[in-house]
Write an enzyme that holds these catalytic residues in place. Structure first.
Site, PDB file in Angstrom:
ATOM      1  CB  SER A   1      -1.015   0.093   1.177  1.00 61.15           C
ATOM      2  OG  SER A   1      -1.935   1.089   1.033  1.00 61.15           O
TER       3      SER A   1
ATOM      4  CG  HIS B   1      -5.686  -0.998  -1.227  1.00 61.77           C
ATOM      5  ND1 HIS B   1      -5.319  -2.314  -0.223  1.00 61.77           N
ATOM      6  CD2 HIS B   1      -5.031   0.070  -0.463  1.00 61.77           C
ATOM      7  CE1 HIS B   1      -4.347  -1.845   0.625  1.00 61.77           C
ATOM      8  NE2 HIS B   1      -4.071  -0.597   0.593  1.00 61.77           N
TER       9      HIS B   1
END
Length: 239
Positions: free
Chosen positions: A125, A168
Protein backbone atom coordinates in the site's frame (compact mmCIF):
# COMPACT_ATOMS: atom_id res chain seq x y z
CA UNK A 1 17.72 -3.00 -8.20
CA UNK A 2 15.03 -5.33 -6.81
CA UNK A 3 11.71 -3.86 -5.67
CA UNK A 4 8.51 -5.74 -4.77
CA UNK A 5 5.39 -3.55 -4.55
CA UNK A 6 2.29 -5.20 -3.03
CA UNK A 7 -1.22 -3.91 -3.75
CA UNK A 8 -2.66 -4.91 -0.39
CA UNK A 9 -3.76 -7.75 1.84
CA UNK A 10 -3.67 -8.59 5.54
CA UNK A 11 -0.17 -9.72 6.44
CA UNK A 12 -1.45 -10.92 9.84
CA UNK A 13 -3.96 -13.23 8.12
CA UNK A 14 -1.24 -14.65 5.84
CA UNK A 15 -2.86 -13.14 2.73
CA UNK A 16 0.56 -12.02 1.48
CA UNK A 17 2.64 -14.90 2.83
CA UNK A 18 3.72 -16.20 -0.60
CA UNK A 19 4.87 -12.69 -1.49
CA UNK A 20 6.64 -12.29 1.86
CA UNK A 21 8.48 -15.56 1.27
CA UNK A 22 9.46 -14.40 -2.21
CA UNK A 23 10.83 -11.13 -0.80
CA UNK A 24 13.04 -13.07 1.60
CA UNK A 25 14.22 -15.38 -1.19
CA UNK A 26 15.45 -12.45 -3.26
CA UNK A 27 18.12 -11.66 -0.68
CA UNK A 28 19.86 -14.97 -1.32
CA UNK A 29 20.39 -15.31 2.45
CA UNK A 30 19.24 -18.18 4.66
CA UNK A 31 18.52 -15.80 7.54
CA UNK A 32 18.27 -12.31 6.03
CA UNK A 33 18.32 -9.10 8.02
CA UNK A 34 14.83 -7.64 7.54
CA UNK A 35 14.25 -3.99 8.40
CA UNK A 36 10.62 -2.95 8.94
CA UNK A 37 9.82 0.76 8.52
CA UNK A 38 6.24 1.41 9.72
CA UNK A 39 6.37 5.23 9.52
CA UNK A 40 3.06 5.45 7.63
CA UNK A 41 1.20 3.81 10.53
CA UNK A 42 2.83 6.04 13.14
CA UNK A 43 5.07 3.12 14.09
CA UNK A 44 2.12 1.15 15.45
CA UNK A 45 3.15 -1.43 18.05
CA UNK A 46 0.70 -4.05 16.79
CA UNK A 47 2.02 -3.73 13.25
CA UNK A 48 5.57 -4.27 14.51
CA UNK A 49 4.49 -7.39 16.43
CA UNK A 50 2.81 -8.76 13.32
CA UNK A 51 5.92 -8.19 11.23
CA UNK A 52 8.04 -9.93 13.86
CA UNK A 53 5.63 -12.88 13.87
CA UNK A 54 5.66 -13.28 10.08
CA UNK A 55 9.17 -12.30 9.03
CA UNK A 56 10.91 -13.30 12.25
CA UNK A 57 9.14 -16.37 13.62
CA UNK A 58 7.65 -17.83 10.43
CA UNK A 59 10.18 -16.82 7.75
CA UNK A 60 13.33 -16.90 9.87
CA UNK A 61 14.58 -13.36 9.38
CA UNK A 62 16.59 -11.35 11.85
CA UNK A 63 14.13 -8.46 12.28
CA UNK A 64 14.91 -4.85 13.12
CA UNK A 65 12.66 -1.78 13.25
CA UNK A 66 13.23 1.81 12.16
CA UNK A 67 10.79 3.90 14.23
CA UNK A 68 11.10 7.44 12.90
CA UNK A 69 8.20 8.86 14.94
CA UNK A 70 9.47 7.68 18.33
CA UNK A 71 11.32 9.90 20.79
CA UNK A 72 14.43 7.70 20.78
CA UNK A 73 14.79 7.89 16.99
CA UNK A 74 18.34 8.58 15.87
CA UNK A 75 19.00 9.69 12.31
CA UNK A 76 22.50 8.26 12.42
CA UNK A 77 21.26 4.89 13.66
CA UNK A 78 18.56 4.89 10.98
CA UNK A 79 21.09 5.33 8.21
CA UNK A 80 23.13 2.44 9.58
CA UNK A 81 20.03 0.24 9.91
CA UNK A 82 19.02 0.86 6.31
CA UNK A 83 22.46 0.33 4.82
CA UNK A 84 23.07 -2.90 6.76
CA UNK A 85 19.72 -4.56 5.93
CA UNK A 86 19.32 -7.35 3.39
CA UNK A 87 15.70 -6.36 2.82
CA UNK A 88 13.60 -3.32 3.70
CA UNK A 89 9.82 -3.61 4.06
CA UNK A 90 7.63 -0.49 4.25
CA UNK A 91 4.24 -0.75 5.94
CA UNK A 92 0.94 0.84 4.96
CA UNK A 93 -0.82 3.95 6.23
CA UNK A 94 -0.45 7.68 5.56
CA UNK A 95 1.85 7.93 2.54
CA UNK A 96 2.08 11.71 2.54
CA UNK A 97 3.10 11.96 6.19
CA UNK A 98 5.58 9.12 5.77
CA UNK A 99 7.33 10.71 2.80
CA UNK A 100 7.50 14.08 4.56
CA UNK A 101 9.22 12.51 7.59
CA UNK A 102 11.61 10.57 5.38
CA UNK A 103 12.66 13.68 3.46
CA UNK A 104 13.22 15.61 6.69
CA UNK A 105 15.65 12.98 7.96
CA UNK A 106 17.26 11.85 4.71
CA UNK A 107 15.72 8.39 4.93
CA UNK A 108 14.80 8.64 1.24
CA UNK A 109 18.46 9.20 0.34
CA UNK A 110 19.59 6.24 2.44
CA UNK A 111 16.98 3.98 0.81
CA UNK A 112 18.24 4.89 -2.65
CA UNK A 113 21.82 4.13 -1.62
CA UNK A 114 20.71 0.81 -0.12
CA UNK A 115 18.94 -0.12 -3.35
CA UNK A 116 22.07 0.64 -5.35
CA UNK A 117 24.03 -1.55 -2.90
CA UNK A 118 21.72 -4.52 -3.57
CA UNK A 119 19.23 -4.32 -0.69
CA UNK A 120 15.81 -5.73 -1.62
CA UNK A 121 13.11 -3.05 -1.30
CA UNK A 122 9.48 -3.94 -0.67
CA UNK A 123 6.24 -2.82 0.89
CA UNK A 124 2.45 -2.81 0.85
CA UNK A 125 0.00 0.00 0.00
CA UNK A 126 1.80 3.18 1.14
CA UNK A 127 4.90 0.99 1.19
CA UNK A 128 4.32 0.19 -2.49
CA UNK A 129 3.37 3.68 -3.67
CA UNK A 130 6.55 5.18 -2.24
CA UNK A 131 8.90 3.57 -4.77
CA UNK A 132 7.13 4.98 -7.87
CA UNK A 133 7.13 8.43 -9.41
CA UNK A 134 3.71 8.96 -7.82
CA UNK A 135 0.71 7.12 -6.41
CA UNK A 136 -3.06 7.36 -6.10
CA UNK A 137 -3.17 8.01 -2.37
CA UNK A 138 -5.80 8.13 0.37
CA UNK A 139 -3.56 10.22 2.65
CA UNK A 140 -6.22 12.90 3.10
CA UNK A 141 -8.39 10.31 4.84
CA UNK A 142 -6.06 10.38 7.83
CA UNK A 143 -6.40 14.13 8.40
CA UNK A 144 -10.04 14.73 7.42
CA UNK A 145 -12.41 15.60 10.25
CA UNK A 146 -15.15 13.11 11.05
CA UNK A 147 -17.97 13.49 8.57
CA UNK A 148 -15.81 15.53 6.19
CA UNK A 149 -15.43 14.26 2.64
CA UNK A 150 -12.02 13.54 1.16
CA UNK A 151 -10.76 12.28 -2.19
CA UNK A 152 -8.02 10.07 -3.52
CA UNK A 153 -5.24 12.17 -4.99
CA UNK A 154 -2.03 11.95 -6.98
CA UNK A 155 0.94 12.10 -4.63
CA UNK A 156 4.56 12.57 -5.66
CA UNK A 157 6.76 9.74 -4.40
CA UNK A 158 10.44 8.72 -4.55
CA UNK A 159 10.77 7.88 -8.24
CA UNK A 160 12.83 4.71 -7.93
CA UNK A 161 10.63 3.18 -10.67
CA UNK A 162 8.60 4.95 -13.35
CA UNK A 163 4.85 5.46 -13.37
CA UNK A 164 1.93 6.01 -11.03
CA UNK A 165 0.95 3.18 -8.66
CA UNK A 166 -2.52 2.41 -7.32
CA UNK A 167 -2.97 -0.19 -4.54
CA UNK A 168 -6.19 -1.91 -3.36
CA UNK A 169 -7.85 -1.69 -6.78
CA UNK A 170 -10.41 -4.41 -6.06
CA UNK A 171 -11.24 -3.44 -2.47
CA UNK A 172 -11.50 0.35 -2.24
CA UNK A 173 -13.36 1.54 -5.37
CA UNK A 174 -10.27 3.09 -6.92
CA UNK A 175 -11.03 2.25 -10.56
CA UNK A 176 -12.94 5.44 -11.41
CA UNK A 177 -10.51 7.80 -9.63
CA UNK A 178 -7.61 6.13 -11.44
CA UNK A 179 -9.40 6.44 -14.80
CA UNK A 180 -9.87 10.14 -14.12
CA UNK A 181 -6.22 10.60 -13.13
CA UNK A 182 -4.91 8.88 -16.25
CA UNK A 183 -7.37 10.70 -18.51
CA UNK A 184 -6.34 14.07 -17.09
CA UNK A 185 -2.59 13.57 -16.77
CA UNK A 186 -1.97 11.02 -19.58
CA UNK A 187 0.40 9.23 -17.22
CA UNK A 188 0.66 5.47 -17.52
CA UNK A 189 -0.39 3.87 -14.25
CA UNK A 190 0.03 0.46 -12.67
CA UNK A 191 -2.61 -0.93 -10.31
CA UNK A 192 -2.73 -4.04 -8.15
CA UNK A 193 -5.54 -5.89 -6.41
CA UNK A 194 -5.02 -7.04 -2.85
CA UNK A 195 -2.81 -10.11 -3.04
CA UNK A 196 -1.08 -8.97 -6.23
CA UNK A 197 2.37 -7.44 -6.53
CA UNK A 198 4.88 -6.17 -9.07
CA UNK A 199 8.44 -7.48 -8.94
CA UNK A 200 10.89 -5.05 -10.47
CA UNK A 201 14.36 -6.31 -11.31
CA UNK A 202 16.74 -4.19 -13.36
CA UNK A 203 13.89 -2.37 -15.09
CA UNK A 204 11.81 -5.47 -15.88
CA UNK A 205 8.41 -5.82 -14.16
CA UNK A 206 6.67 -9.14 -13.48
CA UNK A 207 3.38 -9.93 -11.74
CA UNK A 208 3.25 -12.01 -8.54
CA UNK A 209 0.13 -13.08 -6.63
CA UNK A 210 -0.72 -14.66 -3.30
CA UNK A 211 -4.53 -14.72 -3.53
CA UNK A 212 -6.84 -16.29 -6.13
CA UNK A 213 -8.29 -13.89 -8.70
CA UNK A 214 -5.75 -11.22 -7.87
CA UNK A 215 -4.41 -9.28 -10.85
CA UNK A 216 -2.26 -6.35 -11.88
CA UNK A 217 -3.33 -3.74 -14.43
CA UNK A 218 -1.90 -1.07 -16.69
CA UNK A 219 -3.99 2.05 -17.33
CA UNK A 220 -2.85 4.06 -20.34
CA UNK A 221 -4.32 6.99 -22.25
CA UNK A 222 -4.78 6.47 -25.98
CA UNK A 223 -6.46 9.06 -28.21
CA UNK A 224 -8.49 10.52 -25.38
CA UNK A 225 -9.61 7.18 -23.97
CA UNK A 226 -8.14 5.12 -21.15
CA UNK A 227 -7.19 1.54 -21.97
CA UNK A 228 -7.03 -0.99 -19.14
CA UNK A 229 -5.02 -4.19 -19.60
CA UNK A 230 -5.09 -7.00 -17.01
CA UNK A 231 -2.18 -9.28 -16.14
CA UNK A 232 -1.96 -12.56 -14.22
CA UNK A 233 0.70 -14.11 -12.02
CA UNK A 234 3.93 -14.67 -13.94
CA UNK A 235 3.10 -12.17 -16.69
CA UNK A 236 5.72 -9.65 -17.68
CA UNK A 237 4.39 -6.11 -17.92
CA UNK A 238 5.05 -4.42 -21.29
CA UNK A 239 6.79 -1.40 -19.79
Amino acid sequence: MKIITIGGGEISELETLELDYFICQQTGKAKPKALFIPTASGDADGYCRTFQNIYGERLGCKVDFLLATKSNFSQQDAMQQILSADLVYIGGGNTQKMLSIWRDYGIDVALRQAAQNGTVLSGLSAGAICWYDAGLSDSDRFTASEGTSWSLKRLEALGFVAGVFCPHLDKEQRHEPLLNLVRASRERSIACDNGAAIFWENGVARVLTSLPNAYAYIYSEQFGEVRVDRFSSGDRLPL
